[in-house]
Enzyme design. Structure first.
Site, short mmCIF file in Angstrom:
data_model
loop_
_atom_site.label_atom_id
_atom_site.label_comp_id
_atom_site.label_asym_id
_atom_site.label_seq_id
_atom_site.Cartn_x
_atom_site.Cartn_y
_atom_site.Cartn_z
N HIS A 1 0.83 -1.22 0.15
CA HIS A 1 -0.04 0.17 0.14
C HIS A 1 0.85 1.21 0.17
O HIS A 1 2.15 1.05 0.62
CB HIS A 1 -0.76 0.05 1.28
N MET B 1 2.54 -5.89 -8.09
CA MET B 1 1.30 -5.15 -7.52
C MET B 1 1.43 -4.21 -6.31
O MET B 1 2.31 -4.29 -5.44
CB MET B 1 0.30 -6.30 -6.97
N LYS C 1 -14.72 -8.18 -0.29
CA LYS C 1 -14.80 -8.68 0.99
C LYS C 1 -16.01 -8.52 1.51
O LYS C 1 -16.80 -7.25 1.08
CB LYS C 1 -13.70 -8.15 1.81
N ASP D 1 -11.72 -11.85 9.77
CA ASP D 1 -10.79 -12.26 8.54
C ASP D 1 -9.50 -12.57 9.42
O ASP D 1 -8.73 -11.53 9.75
CB ASP D 1 -10.53 -10.85 7.80
C1 DIG Z 1 -6.92 -7.04 2.51
O1 DIG Z 1 -7.27 -8.46 2.44
C2 DIG Z 1 -6.50 -6.14 1.23
C3 DIG Z 1 -5.57 -5.26 1.72
O2 DIG Z 1 -4.51 -5.96 2.39
C4 DIG Z 1 -5.12 -4.97 0.35
O3 DIG Z 1 -5.52 -3.60 0.01
C5 DIG Z 1 -5.39 -6.00 -0.45
C6 DIG Z 1 -4.21 -6.39 -1.33
O4 DIG Z 1 -3.83 -7.61 -1.39
N1 DIG Z 1 -5.66 -7.19 0.32
MN MN Z 2 -7.78 -10.55 4.25
#
Ligand code: DIG
Ligand code: MN
Ligand code: MN
Length: 384
Positions: A55, A89, A184, A256
């Protein structure tokens, strides 16, 4: 006997935030001292990863000066050159800062929505500067605790406006970048928009530049929704939209957990690895997971090695499954007969309507799935 040692060709990646996780949780303070991005790059090189993701604010603190930003990025890229790791990424943190408490792209405050675009454009520039080819959007705060707060149609429109704006920005900049939406169902918001792979695929079809946008399914997230993760991945693959994947593990009905890959459901992990290898998925195998809060950094390395080793062991099991004579004989029996689809024509429809079927006979045929599944289990248990 394979060595199960990760190689660059395995394309295993970890986010800075995964092995850099310091063990904070809603009920506990950090248990590990923070390590900086350069130290994380070296840790990942030590355990055998191919790449590292981030990030924006994992790499550059949100309040860093331009000079500090440039120094951090310079040191980070130097560590990448020194270790050979790549950055496949990147993504934006649109969920930690209080400004995003009611969402980023879907916030009811137009100033927040504008700031989210501002922040994401700078983060895209940073990701491209470090070599990223895929840009993930996980809308962790794009949701509600009460539907009184936000019209869901309005929220989807705002999400679309933002993605359309950012696709146009990437095109204007001439970046070779594709977007991957990460669904999610909930957490940290009570309910999150674009909750599953299915929601995301439907949303992509409504965008101005759908060809630029795919999905980044995560094991834990579809599992939290009580869904079969492989089926979501298969639908994304079928649609040509599996641009990236977040591997970890999760107990259904829990928050999670982001467990080490294959730490919970070995059979589900096996069929996922088998699918990715059978179809020739060529993208990064990204472990979006973190070590237990109980661990030291030696435990964090064991966590990272375990993610990759388990993937490679299951990849070998998939090769054995595909070569197992008894399993393949059962598959041949199961898939006997002319499997060709019936192409439509008015004549074919008429013939099919007139055809006689022995419905009872169709219902009598037994399918040997118990035997097939037991052979699979025994292969996974190492007795075949
Ligand atoms: C959470 O599962 C999300 C964040 O950690 C991020 O934005 C993304 C990248 O894999 N997964
Ligand atoms: Mn996750
Ligand atoms: Mn993820």
């Amino acid at each position: 006997m394979p060595s199960y040692t990760p190689m660059p060709s395995d394309t295993f990646t970890f986010g800075l935030w995964t092995v850099g996780n310091i063990g904070r949780d809603p009920f506990g303070d950090p248990v590990r001292k923070p390590i900086n991005p350069v130290e994380i790059v070296h840790l990942l090189a030590e355990v055998g990863a191919w790449g590292v993701n981030f990030h924006d604010n994992d790499l550059v603190p949100i309040d860093a000066s331009p000079a500090e930003r440039n120094r951090i990025v310079r040191d980070f890229n130097a560590a990448l050159r020194e270790t050979g790791l790549v950055v496949p990424m990147a993504t934006t943190n649109l969920f930690s800062d209080p400004a995003f408490k009611d969402g980023a792209f879907t916030s009811n405050d137009p100033q927040v929505r504008a700031y989210a675009l501002h922040k994401t454009m700078h983060a895209i520039d940073l990701g491209v500067e470090c070599g990223a080819k895929t840009y993930v959007f996980w809308g962790g705060r794009e949701g509600v605790e009460t539907d009184a707060a936000k019209n869901p149609v309005e929220a989807i429109k705002r999400f679309r406006e933002a993605i359309n704006f950012l696709c146009a920005y990437v095109k204007d900049q001439g970046y070779a970048l594709r977007f991957a939406l990460e669904p999610k169902p909930n957490e940290p918001r009570g309910d999150i928009f674009l909750a599953t792979v299915g929601h995301a695929l439907a949303f992509i079809a409504t965008l101005d530049s759908p060809e630029m946008v795919g999905v980044n399914p995560e094991v834990a997230h579809e599992t939290m929704a009580g869904l079969n993760f492989l089926h979501g991945v298969a639908q994304a693959w079928d649609a040509g939209k599996l641009f990236h994947i977040d591997l970890n593990d999760q107990v259904v009905g829990r928050y999670d957990q982001d467990f080490r890959f294959a730490a919970v459901n070995l059979k589900a992990a096996f069929f996922l690895v088998k699918f990715l290898e059978d179809v020739g998925y060529a993208g990064p195998r990204h472990f979006d997971a973190h070590a237990y809060r109980t661990e030291s950094y030696e435990g964090v390395k064991a966590f990272a090695r375990g993610c990759m080793r388990s993937y490679l062991i299951l990849k070998e099991k998939a090769r054995q499954w595909n070569a197992d004579a008894d399993i393949q004989a059962l598959l041949a029996e199961i898939n006997a007969g002319d499997q060709a689809p019936i192409p439509y024509s008015a004549e074919a429809a008429e013939v099919l309507k007139e055809r006689d079927f022995d419905r009872q006979a169709l219902g009598i045929r037994g399918m040997p799935y118990e035997q097939l599944d037991q052979l699979t289990v025994e292969l996974l248990l190492g007795v075949r």
